[in-house]
Design an enzyme around this catalytic site. Structure first.
Site, mmCIF file in Angstrom:
data_model
loop_
_atom_site.group_PDB
_atom_site.id
_atom_site.type_symbol
_atom_site.label_atom_id
_atom_site.label_comp_id
_atom_site.label_asym_id
_atom_site.label_seq_id
_atom_site.Cartn_x
_atom_site.Cartn_y
_atom_site.Cartn_z
ATOM 1 N N GLY A 1 15.414 -15.433 39.205
ATOM 2 C CA GLY A 1 15.797 -16.834 39.295
ATOM 3 C C GLY A 1 16.552 -17.319 38.079
ATOM 4 O O GLY A 1 15.941 -17.691 37.070
ATOM 5 N N THR B 1 20.318 -18.782 38.628
ATOM 6 C CA THR B 1 21.299 -19.767 39.098
ATOM 7 C C THR B 1 20.638 -21.071 39.525
ATOM 8 O O THR B 1 19.576 -21.075 40.153
ATOM 9 C CB THR B 1 22.098 -19.187 40.282
ATOM 10 O OG1 THR B 1 22.761 -18.002 39.849
ATOM 11 C CG2 THR B 1 23.127 -20.184 40.786
ATOM 12 N N SER C 1 27.897 -19.743 36.435
ATOM 13 C CA SER C 1 28.480 -19.019 35.304
ATOM 14 C C SER C 1 28.126 -19.685 33.976
ATOM 15 O O SER C 1 27.986 -19.009 32.950
ATOM 16 C CB SER C 1 30.011 -18.942 35.463
ATOM 17 O OG SER C 1 30.359 -18.252 36.651
ATOM 18 N N GLU D 1 26.905 -12.812 40.530
ATOM 19 C CA GLU D 1 26.710 -11.949 39.352
ATOM 20 C C GLU D 1 27.985 -11.811 38.525
ATOM 21 O O GLU D 1 28.371 -10.723 38.110
ATOM 22 C CB GLU D 1 26.127 -10.593 39.758
ATOM 23 C CG GLU D 1 24.733 -10.751 40.348
ATOM 24 C CD GLU D 1 23.891 -9.509 40.286
ATOM 25 O OE1 GLU D 1 24.080 -8.707 39.357
ATOM 26 O OE2 GLU D 1 23.028 -9.352 41.166
#
Length: 405
Positions: free
Chosen positions: A125, A127, A133, A364
């Site tokens: 966990g 994001t 980003s 990612e």
């Protein structure tokens, strides 16, 4: 000395996973994709084959194989569908390998061993709705409350959100320190205040479980702090090295699946009196897939060799992830083109490959993030500093006498 040959053990592993995919996934994936259904029984069957901890040392419940064996597993699973590669990426790459690298012995015994055996499922966990980003923009906090932390906030686009038992969660313990104020925690689903909610209506990876996890005054014991306070950002970045490695390997599976489907169709379909594979512009697309597959594999297994040697591989893994995912999207797009109007229908699997191939270009580290990273490495603006904890080199050291007792 460079060696491009797989070992007998790796070849057997590839055949085993390919056979599993052909038998357990291929006949059902169209239905699962249409129904947006994640088939959880696949995880227990992967565990039976020792694939949920394929590159985790045997002393921690894994199969003890090298890191390129994990790449082989991911490549072959994604040939079946991205959803199941994603499950292994998150469970093994992002969670288990991070606990292996950063966890203390107590955490490894309590969490890593059951995850490696596939008895428990791990997730990751990081994001948040306003923090992708830009990790420092996260809002989730962990407040020191004596013998525990109070965790509040939410995470989104979390794979295995409704399935996982344990989550690696990143939260601010001191917002004033920005990146240096982020810490990492092992959070259990069963704790009061934890909840999850799946996201439906995705463009692709519809057979996967993705969604939100929420924390409402969740009490996290102090012993579930991974690493030290303030180490969360570098733990997250090192975890992404492992996750990106598995994503890149999976992208090779998408290219392979697109190529296999296209080759089959090229021999079945005829136009203007000959197989469509005889037309040069179709051959051009086939050639691009073949080149993309070989180039992507070389980048992936190069990164895996560095992992086996216990060396930093952030630069190499970033390049592999960027290039392999771009090649995969192009291969799936060309596969639809080769199939013509039939490629626009789920009568053939290539439309699913195209839908699935878009997400890895984003998650990612977006294509754009990896482009900037590679430019900064080349320009000398970016350099990787030594980590206080490195992923163990392979072959793994033998089990200590203490563990054997």
């Amino acid at each position: 000395m460079m060696n491009f040959d797989f070992t007998d053990e790796q070849e057997l592993l590839r055949k085993t996973v390919r056979s599993f995919v052909d038998r357990e996934i291929m006949p059902y994936i169209k239905e699962w994709d249409e129904k947006q259904h994640f088939e959880t029984s696949i995880l227990s069957r992967l565990a039976d084959l020792g694939l949920m901890g394929v590159c985790i040392p045997e002393q921690y419940g894994g199969s003890g194989m090298d890191y390129n064996s994990l790449a082989i597993v991911c490549e072959e699973l994604e040939r079946g569908d991205t959803a199941f590669r994603t499950a292994v990426s998150v469970h093994t790459g992002l969670n288990s390998m991070t606990i292996l690298q950063w966890g203390n012995e107590e955490q490894k015994q309590k969490y890593l061993i059951p995850q490696s055996k596939g008895e428990k499922v791990g997730a990751f966990g990081l994001t948040e709705p306003n923090a992708g980003s830009d990790v420092a923009a996260m809002q989730t906090t962990a407040t020191d409350a004596g013998d525990h932390y109070i965790l509040n906030g939410s995470k989104t686009w979390i794979s295995l959100c409704d399935v996982a038992d344990y989550f690696l969660v990143f939260a601010y313990t001191d917002k004033s320190k920005k990146h240096h104020g982020i810490s990492a925690f092992i959070v259990e689903r069963s704790w009061e205040g934890f909840s999850s909610k799946a996201i439906k209506g995705k463009l692709g990876i519809r057979a996967g479980n993705t969604g939100e996890i929420l924390f409402d005054n969740v009490k996290v014991p102090k012993q579930n702090l991974l690493g030290s306070e303030g180490e969360g950002f570098k733990i997250a970045m090192s975890a992404l090295d492992n996750g990106r490695f598995t994503v890149a390997a999976g992208a090779c599976g998408t290219i392979m699946a697109s190529l296999e489907a296209s080759l089959k169709y090229c021999h079945e379909r005829s136009t203007f009196g000959k197989e469509i594979g005889r037309h040069q512009l179709v051959q051009q697309m086939i050639a691009k897939m073949e080149a993309g597959l070989i180039q992507s594999r070389l980048l992936v297994y190069r990164a895996g060799c560095l992992k086996n040697q216990g060396k930093r591989n952030t630069r190499e893994t970033s390049l592999a992830k960027w290039q392999a995912c771009d090649y995969a999207f192009e291969a799936a797009n060309d596969a639809v083109q080769i199939h013509g109007a039939y490629g626009f229908s789920n009568e053939y699997p290539v439309e699913r490959y195209l839908r699935n191939a878009k997400a890895p270009v984003i998650y990612e580290g977006t294509r754009e993030i990896h482009t900037v990273m590679q430019a900064e490495y080349a320009l000398g603006y970016r350099a990787d500093k030594p980590l206080s904890n490195m992923l163990p080199a392979w072959p793994f050291e033998s089990v200590s006498e203490e563990i054997m007792k």
